[in-house]
Design a protein around this motif. Sequence first.
Motif, PDB file in Angstrom:
ATOM      1  N   GLY A  43      28.595  48.548  33.704  1.00 32.65           N
ATOM      2  CA  GLY A  43      29.652  47.556  33.602  1.00 32.65           C
ATOM      3  C   GLY A  43      31.042  48.042  33.935  1.00 32.65           C
ATOM      4  N   GLN A  61      32.499  44.361  40.700  1.00 35.00           N
ATOM      5  CA  GLN A  61      32.985  45.596  40.059  1.00 35.00           C
ATOM      6  C   GLN A  61      33.592  46.581  41.055  1.00 35.00           C
ATOM      7  OE1 GLN A  61      28.818  45.458  38.002  1.00 35.00           O
ATOM      8  NE2 GLN A  61      29.848  47.282  37.244  1.00 35.00           N
ATOM      9  N   GLU A 109      34.507  47.463  30.883  1.00 36.87           N
ATOM     10  CA  GLU A 109      35.373  46.729  31.811  1.00 36.87           C
ATOM     11  C   GLU A 109      36.811  47.238  31.790  1.00 36.87           C
ATOM     12  OE1 GLU A 109      35.235  44.234  27.974  1.00 36.87           O
ATOM     13  OE2 GLU A 109      33.858  45.470  29.164  1.00 36.87           O
ATOM     14  N   ASN A 151      38.865  41.334  42.040  1.00 40.36           N
ATOM     15  CA  ASN A 151      38.417  42.462  41.220  1.00 40.36           C
ATOM     16  C   ASN A 151      39.578  43.270  40.644  1.00 40.36           C
ATOM     17  OD1 ASN A 151      35.950  41.527  42.031  1.00 40.36           O
ATOM     18  ND2 ASN A 151      35.378  43.332  43.214  1.00 40.36           N
ATOM     19  N   ARG A 159      41.249  41.677  37.666  1.00 36.39           N
ATOM     20  CA  ARG A 159      40.544  41.847  36.389  1.00 36.39           C
ATOM     21  C   ARG A 159      40.597  43.295  35.912  1.00 36.39           C
ATOM     22  NH1 ARG A 159      35.626  41.545  36.851  1.00 36.39           N
ATOM     23  NH2 ARG A 159      35.339  41.200  39.089  1.00 36.39           N
TER      24      ARG A 159
END
Length: 310
Positions: A221, A255, A198, A300, A303
Amino acid sequence: MTGELKVRTVLGDIDPAELGVTDSHDHLFFASKLLPGQELDDPIAAAHALLEFKVRGGAALVQWTPYGLTRRTRELAWMSEEIGVHVVAATGLHRVEHYAPVILGRVVDGLVKEFVADLTEGTQPADLPDEPRTGPRAGLVKVAGAFHTIDSHARLTMTAAAVAHQETGAPIAVHLELGTAGLETVELLCGKLEVPPEKVILGHLNRNPDPQLQRQLAETGVFLGFDGPSRANHATDWRLFDGLEALVEAGHGGQLLLGGDTTTAAARDQPGASFLLTTLAPRLARQLGGDVVTAMLVANPARAFATSWR
């Protein structure tokens, strides 16, 4: 990693919720020997582009120009404050082909010190010609793979980026040359070098519209950047929509990041960063739904570019 999440902009750290509608990969300044005569080095033109982006609804722009390629962080800070758009700058190194010999020849430990200093203090090496020694802090590390492989330069810079991440928490953004070597990049950064997926953003996935590969990358991920359309890669533009739709349907909508990736003077207004909001986002909204596209532009990136800075 514990602690309060922040996005590091050229004006300081902000709450991720403040980021807003974000161009997740672009360049207000960029100059390379590979693109003679196409330098993005005019502060007035850059300011106009950023203002137009704001007028169209943009609130934040992430510049992926690493040091040595005229990233102009002081000008980025001035424009951010005057225009009222958050700007995130990058440290790191691009592909070896972009640089004169004076920039190269570094070793991992030296690069780590340079990246960390840039991220925490806003300083860069004395032998770089493009800007003063001190300025605003960078908010991510930009590195680059080679075409279909991780060459020795990419392995060096990615290793340094991984250590810099461990020391600072900084996200790592990766230029995939023509969208290739994505799995190899993830295997190195997230496997061998143990960077959390991430905290890795892969750029240029639209330049290699391989749905199976994109699905494999999403399953690791990491964040996936679809940046363009690009004048140099327009043959793949029409595949962008189906690729994003397939990833959303597979459950990977959280993502996905969108960017303009303007790297030449010719592309500044054609299509330019504003194209992302005036044309691309509305078309995607009609196909995928407004909430999905809003997530790509707001939730998105909030994050992807936030971390617990150390």
